[in-house]
Scaffold this active site. Structure first.
Site: not given
Ligand SMILES: Nc1ncnc2c1ncn2[C@@H]1O[C@H](/C=C/CNC(=O)c2cc([N+](=O)[O-])cc(O)c2O)[C@@H](O)[C@H]1O
Ligand SMILES: [Mg+2]
Length: 214
Positions: A141, A144
């Site tokens: 999650d 993406k």
């Molecule tokens: N490589 C990595 N290592 C560790 N932590 C990482 C990471 N990449 C991202 N994160 C963390 O994971 C979360 C990102 C989620 C992206 N979800 C989304 O972008 C998202 C967007 C929508 N939407 O736009 O409707 C709906 C959803 O359910 C979504 O999960 C944030 O807390 C970010 O800091």
């Molecule tokens: Mg999500």
């Protein structure tokens, strides 16, 4: 605004949930995000699918990529059997700080290890740092475009075994096309799409469940 969205979500939990009661923490976040301020938690609709897959798998070791505020972390950990562990990975320190407080408020800190840092760096260290042989369950999650590379990394690090279940959020919205192509075309996975809707909205989204065949 002075506070961040995760801080406002934490406030809503502290105000409306009961300490030590994970269900009330989940409901407080869902109520706040449905009626006050949308946030990217897996939410209550897709959450029911997450619950049912978790109950079926009953993992001893689980991994979550992308903690954010800890909503799905609490959702997963509340269903783990005694002695089972969830490792959750988050690279944003501000989000991690809020998640730690929400996890503690739910009383689930003994089942959860929150690790701060990028998944690409932490996955290769899972064995040595946490004594993990392999994961029974992985919830994806985070960003993406990281789903596919991190899945390959989990394979290469020998962290998946025959029967490991990967459950990926947002395969429709925002969408994870490369990941879907990978798990649906690879002979090493048995994949199935669970249709639902984007959290707190009517837009279609869903979860992809992929079983690693070894
Ligand atoms: N490589 C990595 N290592 C560790 N932590 C990482 C990471 N990449 C991202 N994160 C963390 O994971 C979360 C990102 C989620 C992206 N979800 C989304 O972008 C998202 C967007 C929508 N939407 O736009 O409707 C709906 C959803 O359910 C979504 O999960 C944030 O807390 C970010 O800091
Ligand atoms: Mg999500």
């Amino acid at each position: 605004t002075r506070t961040s969205r995760p801080q406002r979500i934490l406030k809503a939990v502290q105000k409306n949930a009961t300490k030590g009661d994970p269900e009330s923490v989940i409901s407080a976040i869902d109520h706040y995000c449905r009626h006050k301020e949308w946030a990217m938690n897996v939410g209550d609709d897709k959450g029911l699918i997450l619950d049912s897959v978790l109950t079926e798998v009953n993992p001893s070791t689980a991994l979550e990529l992308g903690t954010y505020c800890g909503y799905s972390t609490v959702r997963i950990a509340r269903l783990l059997s005694p002695g089972s562990k969830l490792i959750t990975v988050e690279f944003n320190p501000a989000f991690a700080a809020v998640a730690r407080q929400i996890i503690a408020y739910a009383g689930l800190q003994d089942k959860i290890t929150l690790v701060e840092g990028p998944s690409g760096d932490l996955i290769p260290k899972m064995k040595e740092r946490f004594g993990i042989k392999s994961f029974d369950f992985v919830f994806l999650d985070h960003w993406k475009d990281r789903y596919e590379p991190d899945t390959k990394l989990l394979e290469d690090c020998g962290l998946l075994k025959k029967g490991t279940v990967l459950l990926a959020d947002n395969v429709i919205c925002p969408g994870t096309p490369e990941y879907l192509k990978y798990v649906r075309n690879s002979p090493r996975y048995e994949s199935r799409y669970y249709k639902s809707n984007l959290e707190y909205s009517k837009v279609e989204d869903g979860l992809e469940k992929s079983v690693f065949l070894g």
